[in-house]
Scaffold this motif. Structure first.
Motif, PDB file in Angstrom:
ATOM      1  N   VAL A  33      52.744  58.338  32.763  1.00 18.61           N
ATOM      2  CA  VAL A  33      52.113  59.350  33.614  1.00 18.61           C
ATOM      3  C   VAL A  33      51.025  58.750  34.502  1.00 18.61           C
ATOM      4  N   GLY A  34      50.775  57.453  34.403  1.00 19.62           N
ATOM      5  CA  GLY A  34      49.736  56.851  35.215  1.00 19.62           C
ATOM      6  C   GLY A  34      48.355  57.075  34.632  1.00 19.62           C
ATOM      7  N   ARG A  35      47.389  56.356  35.155  1.00 18.36           N
ATOM      8  CA  ARG A  35      46.040  56.413  34.621  1.00 18.36           C
ATOM      9  C   ARG A  35      45.298  57.653  35.120  1.00 18.36           C
ATOM     10  N   VAL A  36      44.283  58.041  34.374  1.00 18.62           N
ATOM     11  CA  VAL A  36      43.370  59.090  34.801  1.00 18.62           C
ATOM     12  C   VAL A  36      42.050  58.437  35.192  1.00 18.62           C
ATOM     13  N   SER A  37      41.192  59.176  35.844  1.00 25.26           N
ATOM     14  CA  SER A  37      39.894  58.633  36.222  1.00 25.26           C
ATOM     15  C   SER A  37      38.904  58.774  35.065  1.00 25.26           C
ATOM     16  N   ARG A  38      37.834  58.002  35.116  1.00 23.62           N
ATOM     17  CA  ARG A  38      36.830  58.098  34.064  1.00 23.62           C
ATOM     18  C   ARG A  38      36.165  59.468  34.078  1.00 23.62           C
ATOM     19  N   SER A  39      35.937  60.020  35.272  1.00 31.50           N
ATOM     20  CA  SER A  39      35.299  61.334  35.357  1.00 31.50           C
ATOM     21  C   SER A  39      36.159  62.417  34.717  1.00 31.50           C
ATOM     22  N   ILE A 175      44.795  63.235  27.664  1.00 27.78           N
ATOM     23  CA  ILE A 175      43.634  63.714  28.419  1.00 27.78           C
ATOM     24  C   ILE A 175      44.057  64.782  29.419  1.00 27.78           C
ATOM     25  N   ARG A 176      45.160  64.544  30.139  1.00 28.02           N
ATOM     26  CA  ARG A 176      45.621  65.555  31.102  1.00 28.02           C
ATOM     27  C   ARG A 176      46.010  66.846  30.397  1.00 28.02           C
ATOM     28  N   THR A 177      46.657  66.742  29.244  1.00 27.14           N
ATOM     29  CA  THR A 177      47.040  67.940  28.499  1.00 27.14           C
ATOM     30  C   THR A 177      45.813  68.736  28.079  1.00 27.14           C
ATOM     31  N   GLN A 178      44.787  68.034  27.587  1.00 29.26           N
ATOM     32  CA  GLN A 178      43.566  68.725  27.159  1.00 29.26           C
ATOM     33  C   GLN A 178      42.882  69.404  28.340  1.00 29.26           C
ATOM     34  N   LEU A 179      42.861  68.764  29.494  1.00 26.44           N
ATOM     35  CA  LEU A 179      42.234  69.359  30.671  1.00 26.44           C
ATOM     36  C   LEU A 179      43.004  70.598  31.125  1.00 26.44           C
TER      37      LEU A 179
END
Length: 229
Positions: A33-39, A175-179
């Motif tokens: 799914v590719g990386r997410v940003s630190r923010s 992280i994307r799922t939690q957001l």
């Protein structure tokens, strides 16, 4: 007294947009799914807590230097790595880089008479580019933008590599799922969505069942009246 029957309509599941139920349209990819940003990552409570425990705890520990004879000795670099930054902050940010990016870099800015480093400047890990030939290029101001790449010789750079995958890549899906879940919960809290489904009355004639644009108009009217309650 006879009463007129209510509206008769039929709604196919695919005709109801997910936004009606407080959801967002997206396709969950099976592959990377590719990386997410630190923010984005730091907004997750579990990630924030893990970062504070790992980077904050280790970064505040004292550092001791052993001489070649295995005796405790003073070392300016370990006592105060950066000129105007507390040692604990420099170490915590370095561990932060290792956790999120999988790598960290210090640029040597001062040496003693024997050419040993005594002061460094921590570089933003995202501002450093390691080329295939292992040459390192950084932006002159240490940021992610605003200046051209500048080659830094190996003798002026201290590299740190993590043995683990960077969290911004390995934890991207979670992280994307939690957001998404947090965003859906916030929308539900602001405007609770009723549970249930619409279905035609028993025995409804085909001519009485809503179709196409009639379904869209009905749902729009229903949602507007529900929000007005």
């Amino acid at each position: 007294v006879a009463t007129r029957p209510g509206p008769r309509f039929a709604i196919d599941a695919s005709a109801v947009p997910p936004e009606i139920f407080g959801l967002t349209r997206y396709e969950d990819p099976i592959g990377p799914v590719g990386r997410v940003s630190r923010s984005e990552a730091i907004q997750c409570a579990a990630v924030k807590r893990a970062r504070d425990i790992v980077a904050g705890s280790i970064g505040s520990l004292p550092l001791n230097y052993l001489s070649p004879t295995f005796e405790l000795a003073s070392n300016d670099l370990l006592t105060q790595p950066e000129e105007a930054v507390p040692r604990s902050v420099t170490m915590t940010q370095t561990l932060d880089d290792l956790l999120f990016e999988g790598r960290a870099f210090w640029r040597i800015v001062a040496r003693d008479a024997d050419r040993w480093p005594v002061k460094v400047a921590r570089l933003d890990a995202r501002s450093v580019d390691v080329r295939d030939e292992q040459k390192v290029f950084v932006r002159r101001d240490g940021s992610n933008q605003g200046s051209a790449w500048e080659y830094v010789p190996d003798e002026d750079l201290i590299r740190f590599w993590s043995p683990c995958d960077p969290l911004l890549e390995a934890g991207a899906r979670a992280i994307r799922t939690q957001l998404r879940l947090a965003a859906a919960a916030a929308r539900y809290a602001e405007a609770p969505m009723p549970s249930g489904m619409f279905s035609p009355l028993e025995g409804a004639d085909a001519d009485d069942i809503l179709q196409g644009a009639e379904i869209d108009d009905f749902l729009s009217d229903w949602e507007a009246k529900r929000r007005a309650l």
